[in-house]
Design a protein around this motif. Structure first.
Motif, short mmCIF file in Angstrom:
data_model
loop_
_atom_site.label_atom_id
_atom_site.label_comp_id
_atom_site.label_asym_id
_atom_site.label_seq_id
_atom_site.Cartn_x
_atom_site.Cartn_y
_atom_site.Cartn_z
N SER A 83 39.48 -10.98 -16.30
CA SER A 83 39.50 -12.45 -16.26
C SER A 83 40.89 -12.89 -15.83
CB SER A 83 39.16 -13.03 -17.63
OG SER A 83 40.23 -12.84 -18.52
N GLY A 84 40.98 -14.09 -15.28
CA GLY A 84 42.26 -14.62 -14.82
C GLY A 84 43.27 -14.75 -15.94
N ALA A 85 42.81 -15.13 -17.13
CA ALA A 85 43.71 -15.28 -18.27
C ALA A 85 44.33 -13.94 -18.64
CB ALA A 85 42.97 -15.87 -19.46
N ASN A 90 48.84 -10.49 -19.28
CA ASN A 90 49.15 -9.06 -19.41
C ASN A 90 49.89 -8.49 -18.20
OD1 ASN A 90 47.77 -8.90 -21.90
ND2 ASN A 90 45.82 -8.79 -20.80
N GLN A 91 50.43 -9.32 -17.36
CA GLN A 91 51.06 -8.84 -16.13
C GLN A 91 52.22 -7.89 -16.41
OE1 GLN A 91 52.13 -12.06 -13.57
NE2 GLN A 91 51.60 -10.89 -11.74
N ALA A 92 53.10 -8.23 -17.33
CA ALA A 92 54.25 -7.36 -17.64
C ALA A 92 53.78 -6.05 -18.26
CB ALA A 92 55.22 -8.08 -18.57
N ALA A 93 52.87 -6.15 -19.21
CA ALA A 93 52.35 -4.94 -19.86
C ALA A 93 51.62 -4.05 -18.86
CB ALA A 93 51.42 -5.32 -21.01
N ALA A 94 50.89 -4.70 -17.93
CA ALA A 94 50.16 -3.92 -16.93
C ALA A 94 51.12 -3.16 -16.02
CB ALA A 94 49.26 -4.83 -16.10
N SER A 95 52.26 -3.78 -15.70
CA SER A 95 53.25 -3.12 -14.86
C SER A 95 53.81 -1.88 -15.55
CB SER A 95 54.37 -4.10 -14.52
OG SER A 95 55.34 -3.46 -13.72
N GLU A 96 54.13 -2.01 -16.81
CA GLU A 96 54.64 -0.86 -17.57
C GLU A 96 53.57 0.22 -17.71
OE1 GLU A 96 57.71 -0.14 -18.65
OE2 GLU A 96 58.26 -1.93 -17.50
#
Length: 116
Positions: A83-85, A90-96
């Protein structure tokens, strides 16, 4: 065309079985199969180490590694952007997580290429 050279070699055990399996796959007689295999072996063995180009194996290993990276990233992206939310939150967590997964993927690829 120069005079041909006749070679003789006895083969036993696994080499004999492998040679016979190769002949069964290709339908070649003894001479043609031996000539074909000798040509391939010499092409591999005489490959000069002074050549700076990557070998076929090195290229395939790199392709395999990149495919595993892409697969890892696709799986993470699918999970994180359901989902967009979630994507924004979670963008930072996803990068890590992606960095950690790529490290794990590299380790698995190295183990696979080492025959483990």
């Amino acid at each position: 065309m120069g005079k041909s050279r006749v070679l003789q070699a006895s083969i036993t055990g696994d080499l004999k079985k492998d040679f016979e399996a190769f002949q069964a796959q290709t339908g070649m007689n003894d001479s043609d199969a031996a000539r074909d295999l000798l040509t391939l072996a010499l092409r591999i063995k005489l490959n000069t180490s002074e050549d700076d180009r990557p070998s076929n194996r090195e290229l395939l290993e790199e392709i395999y590694r990149r495919i595993r990276h892409v697969s890892t990233n696709v799986n993470i992206t699918h999970t994180e952007v359901f989902s967009g939310a979630n994507f924004n939150n979670n963008q930072a967590a996803a990068s890590e997580r992606r960095k950690a997964q790529l490290g794990t993927t590299d380790k698995k690829v190295d183990e696979f290429l080492e025959g483990k």
